[in-house]
Design a protein around this motif. Structure first.
Motif: not given
Length: 276
Positions: A28-34, A59-63, A99-108
């Motif tokens: 997942i990737t996404g952006s937002w403005t503070e 469980t959760v993986e977040q930024a 402007s912020m952009t966060a992503s979380v990536t799983s290798d499976g």
């Protein structure tokens, strides 16, 4: 600070606010403005973030970026979390309007890459971690772990994508949190803003019928202030020389019943937020 990644959904109001898609996903990737934030109490804190997992799992993986009001003013800190492990904070500066952009990536195979970029200031942080996760959801969220939101004008998410597709394509569930409601999701973009809170528990910016004062308090102009009377003409409160609150002159007035039994305001340790 521990964000409640279990996100119990109760009576139409969740610990999470935004959109969550259920299923097994790898990125997942996404952006937002503070946003502009006004602290109402030292208990207030919240964070916009994106993540994998957590909706119905432990469980959760977040930024994302935390805003904390414990000092009396909003302090922003970048962070990531591999729940149930505690959050880890980065020391890079974050400001209102960034402007912020966060992503979380799983290798499976239990490995995750979590990244956060401040597009305005030009820094990026990235970390690789492992956890035995359940892989049940992907989400773009605002959250207050103690349901004590500061006053937020709005939070605009953009370019939210899951496994390379706009989040719209996954028919995600919309979640309201602390009276903040997601607007329509279109091409991966939506806005969290003051919305319709639960009955019996009005929220800043959108009180219940009988207490009609949308937009008051306003960001940067907390209630009450001279020139910003509350509520509307015909029920003019506060009045000069009679600031709220005063012993012997409690608010509410007949027909404008606030606070409600079991949810008195203000009291230390009882910030203005939904009660569960």
């Amino acid at each position: 600070m521990r964000f409640d990644s279990r996100a119990q959904y109760q009576s139409g109001d969740s610990n999470w606010g935004g959109y969550v898609a259920q299923g097994s996903f790898t990125k997942i990737t996404g952006s937002w403005t503070e946003p502009h934030v006004v602290c109402r109490s030292n208990n207030d804190k919240f964070a916009p973030w994106v993540g994998l997992d957590g909706w119905g799992s432990r469980t959760v993986e977040q930024a994302g970026v935390q805003t904390d009001c414990s000092s009396g003013s909003p302090v922003r800190t970048a962070w990531y979390e591999m729940f149930p492990s505690p959050p880890v904070y980065w020391q890079d500066p974050v400001s209102e309007g960034d402007s912020m952009t966060a992503s979380v990536t799983s290798d499976g195979a239990g490995g995750y890459t979590l990244a956060l970029t401040d597009n305005t200031k030009g820094w990026t942080e990235s970390v690789k971690k492992t956890v035995q996760a359940n892989s049940v959801s992907a989400e773009a969220i605002i959250e207050s772990p103690n349901q004590a939101y500061p006053n937020i004008d709005s939070v605009r998410f953009t370019q939210v994508a899951v496994d390379g597709k706009s989040m719209d394509a996954l028919a995600p569930q919309a979640l309201t949190s602390g009276g903040y409601t997601p607007g329509p999701l279109h091409n991966g973009s939506f806005t969290m803003q003051p919305g319709n809170p639960q009955t019996g528990n009005p929220q800043p910016g959108n009180p219940q019928p009988g207490n009609p004062q949308p937009g008051n308090p306003q960001p940067g102009n907390p209630y009450p202030q001279p020139g910003n009377p509350y509520p509307q003409p015909g029920n003019a409160y506060p009045q000069p020389g009679n600031p709220y609150p005063q012993p012997g002159n409690p608010y509410p007035q007949p027909g404008n019943a606030y606070p409600r039994p079991g949810n008195p305001y203000p009291l230390p340790g009882n910030p203005y937020a939904p009660q569960h």
